[in-house]
Scaffold this motif. Structure first.
Motif, mmCIF file in Angstrom:
data_model
loop_
_atom_site.group_PDB
_atom_site.id
_atom_site.type_symbol
_atom_site.label_atom_id
_atom_site.label_comp_id
_atom_site.label_asym_id
_atom_site.label_seq_id
_atom_site.Cartn_x
_atom_site.Cartn_y
_atom_site.Cartn_z
ATOM 1 N N ILE B 126 0.822 -1.214 0.000
ATOM 2 C CA ILE B 126 0.000 0.000 0.000
ATOM 3 C C ILE B 126 0.858 1.267 0.000
ATOM 4 O O ILE B 126 0.711 2.134 -0.860
ATOM 5 N N TYR B 130 1.568 3.946 -2.913
ATOM 6 C CA TYR B 130 1.023 5.294 -2.694
ATOM 7 C C TYR B 130 2.115 6.338 -2.945
ATOM 8 O O TYR B 130 1.883 7.365 -3.587
ATOM 9 N N PHE B 214 -13.241 -0.585 -2.133
ATOM 10 C CA PHE B 214 -13.455 0.496 -1.189
ATOM 11 C C PHE B 214 -12.142 1.176 -0.845
ATOM 12 O O PHE B 214 -12.032 2.403 -0.855
ATOM 13 N N PHE B 215 -11.126 0.371 -0.594
ATOM 14 C CA PHE B 215 -9.873 0.909 -0.069
ATOM 15 C C PHE B 215 -9.147 1.800 -1.083
ATOM 16 O O PHE B 215 -8.655 2.870 -0.741
ATOM 17 N N PRO B 217 -10.247 3.665 -3.804
ATOM 18 C CA PRO B 217 -10.830 5.007 -3.884
ATOM 19 C C PRO B 217 -10.677 5.779 -2.576
ATOM 20 O O PRO B 217 -10.429 6.978 -2.583
ATOM 21 N N LEU B 218 -10.783 5.074 -1.436
ATOM 22 C CA LEU B 218 -10.690 5.772 -0.151
ATOM 23 C C LEU B 218 -9.354 6.478 0.008
ATOM 24 O O LEU B 218 -9.300 7.638 0.391
ATOM 25 N N ILE B 219 -8.259 5.762 -0.267
ATOM 26 C CA ILE B 219 -6.970 6.394 0.013
ATOM 27 C C ILE B 219 -6.512 7.330 -1.105
ATOM 28 O O ILE B 219 -5.838 8.291 -0.854
ATOM 29 N N TYR B 220 -6.923 7.071 -2.350
ATOM 30 C CA TYR B 220 -6.389 7.896 -3.439
ATOM 31 C C TYR B 220 -7.212 9.138 -3.745
ATOM 32 O O TYR B 220 -6.698 10.101 -4.290
ATOM 33 N N LEU B 221 -8.504 9.109 -3.466
ATOM 34 C CA LEU B 221 -9.349 10.227 -3.877
ATOM 35 C C LEU B 221 -9.643 11.157 -2.707
ATOM 36 O O LEU B 221 -10.243 10.745 -1.718
ATOM 37 N N TRP B 227 -15.675 10.479 -5.685
ATOM 38 C CA TRP B 227 -15.859 9.239 -4.927
ATOM 39 C C TRP B 227 -16.784 8.246 -5.615
ATOM 40 O O TRP B 227 -17.502 8.581 -6.555
ATOM 41 N N ARG B 234 -20.576 4.593 3.199
ATOM 42 C CA ARG B 234 -20.048 4.793 4.531
ATOM 43 C C ARG B 234 -20.610 6.026 5.211
ATOM 44 O O ARG B 234 -20.501 6.184 6.421
#
Lengths: 422, 280
Positions: B126, B130, B214-215, B217-221, B227, B234
């Motif tokens: 990850i 990133y 989920f993960f 899009p969550l960390i990159y956007l 989204w 969520r």
């Protein structure tokens, strides 16, 4: 020119600039968790007000993420040196981040702005923001745990609903009168359920006057006092019967299915935010809030969210300006009652209008004596070992002494490991 | 004769009984989701359990769609899914073709290395990935969520397609070569048409994975307008409370396309799983 003077001048300069819309605004990023309900509305309003007042100078770009995902997103961003300028974090372990240098020390900025943190913030939350003389976070949000009791059940048991218990002896006396058992011997109503809600062993131990830090500053979870408290704690559970309590608890859930809201628990320890749940799910419930009984000293446990600024931020002054704005009396007053918990600004919290509400008053009183789990840099998650020990003793897998001895060994091993790698 | 018939009946009855039992077991969560999505909030956790909402609150669906930009997120999710399907199908099949039908030095070694990447737990990658995307300036864009699909489409997809391609007789390719077809032409005109079931499986896996991812899009956007549905869901969950009924209404809407897709594609998917070439 001293550091303090220079910073003061710069802050004044930023504020002055904000009256003119000259250059392109400095953009700062702010991550938080206010994504729905009243807290979202008020936070959006507060940010919009700030942006309006700083038009052309500072522009806050905010991002709200669900509490359950916030930590993943922030952790990945921090590890990749991509954290936002200002962000919410866990008030319980500020020191962990402060020790790595990732957080900006706010003390010089507070001094430059002529703000005395001791005057503005509650002691407990402020102590969690402090690390080696610096202040690395601001206590945006905090909470307390209190004894919630059902006045109708008090009346049914012939007890005075305006006189909640103040000692554990009283509490158990009341509880026994409230408790009802059905034909099969199972609990229908539990007078006091030590396994319900936000009841934690460390709060009980603190009430007994126990400290987990010894005179040399070392963390000790197996001192004779702690062992004695855990024995008492297990006795409490045993007198009700662990299995019967667990069977009772499994009937309930969250919201309308909460055991207290359903009127099935006479007394229980809950976080102050329970008030809003009761309003939503059982507006007619006649209940009271009291301090948790104290054998030796009043005790409750707090945690909360801190406001932190990245030491890598390219716009530190603007970030500080925004953070101080969020902590200002005016904004904190707006946030009071809208957040899921309490505010960290003492001056705002003591606002006469707010204090007229007895529930608010009770929580603020508790905030004056509340404790946080001591932060131990070498073993920041030490309380999880303690919690495991409590469960092992409760379930009868180990004696309290043995369970706490084992926890102490694990904690010391963690501390050793930290020392070897740092 | 008769006893044989009745034995057969009992057997069929038992088999169907067991199958019916398990399908009901698997359907209960789905049923519960839909049932909860139609309940008023105070019925969600009520005891005794309410199996059927009374009266059904259709308004929950309106509220759920209104509480976050549902259509926008659905559009974003659809876009990401489409790009990933195109990327995975195209590049994974190209790589798989090379691994199965072309002869070159080190081919098998490289194939095993590719397969070995499946053994690396995703979690350890990850942060390095990133950081890589940060340096490329791709964070807060869709690129980290799309480009990887165009770079081989993942070891599993390559493996799946390669195994399928291997079962296509070389003679077919030989005759195409004799007729003067180029490798690319063989790939497009011979291999791909014969591999529809396998490609279909890759597409389906990709759709399900990307749709529910989920993960990533969550960390990159960082920009909420970018989204996806999985993140939007969520917004109903907070630290101390969850709007279960709205969450389930939105989840039902989110799962609906996948359920429909399953019914439409059921037969083709089964063929893909059995990995037959379709050549008689």
């Amino acid at each position: 020119m001293s550091m303090k003077k220079a910073l003061a001048l710069m802050l004044v300069f930023v504020m002055l600039l904000s009256t003119f819309s000259l250059a392109r605004a400095t953009k700062i990023k702010f991550w938080h968790m206010y994504i729905s309900g009243p807290s979202k509305d008020i936070m959006q309003e507060i940010i919009a007000d700030f942006n309006e007042a700083h038009k052309g100078v500072i522009e806050v770009e905010d991002l709200g993420i669900s509490f359950w995902d916030y930590w993943d997103k922030l952790r990945v961003a921090m590890a990749s040196r991509q954290e936002p300028d200002v962000f919410l974090n866990d008030l319980g372990n500020v020191g962990m981040r402060a020790s790595t240098g990732i957080l900006l020390d706010l003390r010089p900025y507070l001094e430059a702005a002529d703000l005395s943190p001791e005057e503005i913030f509650f002691n407990g939350p402020l102590s969690m923001c402090s690390y080696e003389g610096g202040i690395y976070a601001l206590p945006l949000e905090t909470d307390v745990r209190l004894l919630f009791y059902n006045k109708d059940l008090f009346r049914e048991a012939g007890l005075d609903p305006e006189k909640p218990p103040t000692t554990w002896e009283e509490l158990w006396e009341y509880a026994d009168r409230i408790t009802k058992v059905d034909a099969d011997g199972n609990y229908d109503i539990v007078g006091f359920n030590p396994l319900y809600g936000q009841s934690y062993f460390w709060m009980y131990a603190w009430g007994n006057g126990v400290s987990f830090i010894d005179e040399n500053g070392n963390l000790v979870v197996n001192s004779p006092e702690v062992v004695k408290s855990l024995e008492e704690w297990c006795d409490m559970i045993n007198r009700l019967g662990l299995e019967k309590l667990l069977a009772f608890g499994s009937n309930f859930g969250w919201g309308a299915a909460d055991a207290f809201i359903a009127g099935k628990v006479g007394m229980g320890i809950q976080v102050g935010n329970m008030v809003s749940n009761i309003k939503a799910y059982a507006p007619d419930l006649d209940y009271g809030i009291a301090h948790i009984p104290w054998p030796k000293q009043k005790a409750t446990w707090s945690n909360g969210f801190s406001l932190e600024i990245s030491s890598r931020s390219k716009h530190k002054l603007a970030a500080v300006e925004f953070a101080l704005y969020l902590m200002s009396d005016e904004v904190q007053l707006k946030l009071a009652g809208k957040l899921s918990s309490l505010i960290g600004n003492k001056r705002a919290a003591y606002n006469p209008e707010l204090m007229e509400d007895p529930e608010w008053k009770m929580q603020i009183e508790a905030l004056e004596y509340t404790k946080f789990r001591p932060f131990v840099l070498e073993a920041p998650l030490w309380y999880m070992n303690l919690q495991t020990a409590v469960e092992e003793a409760m379930y009868g897998k180990k004696t309290p002494q043995q369970a706490l001895d084992d926890a102490q060994k694990l904690i010391e091993a963690d501390i050793q490991k930290y020392k070897m790698t740092h | 004769m008769r006893s044989q018939q009745s034995m057969k009946n009992i057997r069929i009855f038992t088999i169907y009984g067991v199958l019916a039992f398990f399908s009901i077991m698997y359907l209960i969560p789905l049923f519960w989701m839909i049932s909860t999505s139609l309940k008023p909030n105070e019925q969600v956790m009520s005891i005794p359990m309410k199996w059927f909402p009374n009266p059904p609150q259709w308004k929950n669906y309106v509220d759920a769609v209104k509480s976050f930009p549902f259509l926008r997120y659905a559009g974003n999710t659809l876009f990401l899914t489409a790009m990933n399907v195109i990327g995975n199908m195209f590049t994974a099949s190209l790589v798989a073709y090379s691994f199965s039908k072309l002869r070159w030095r080190g081919r098998d070694t490289l194939f095993y290395i590719t397969i070995a990447t499946m053994f690396i737990p995703g979690q350890v990658l990850i942060i390095p990935i990133y950081i890589l995307f940060t340096h490329l300036g791709w964070v807060n864009t869709y690129l980290p969520l799309i480009v990887p699909a165009f770079c081989g489409g993942g070891a599993f997809n390559i493996f799946l397609l390669r195994q399928f391609f291997v079962s296509i007789p070389d003679e077919l390719l030989e005759s195409a070569r004799i007729d003067g077809a180029s490798e690319l032409k063989i790939f497009f005109k011979v291999i791909l048409p014969l591999s529809r079931p396998a490609l279909f499986t890759v597409a389906l896996f990709t759709i399900v994975f990307t749709w529910n991812d989920f993960f990533g899009p969550l960390i990159y956007l960082h920009d909420p307008s970018k989204w996806t549905l999985a993140i939007g869901l969520r917004s109903f969950q907070q630290q101390y409370s969850t709007d279960w009924n709205l969450l389930m209404a939105a989840s039902t809407l989110t799962a609906l396309p996948l359920i429909v897709l399953y019914f439409v594609a059921q037969e083709k998917m089964m063929r893909g799983f059995t990995l037959r070439t379709g050549i008689k």
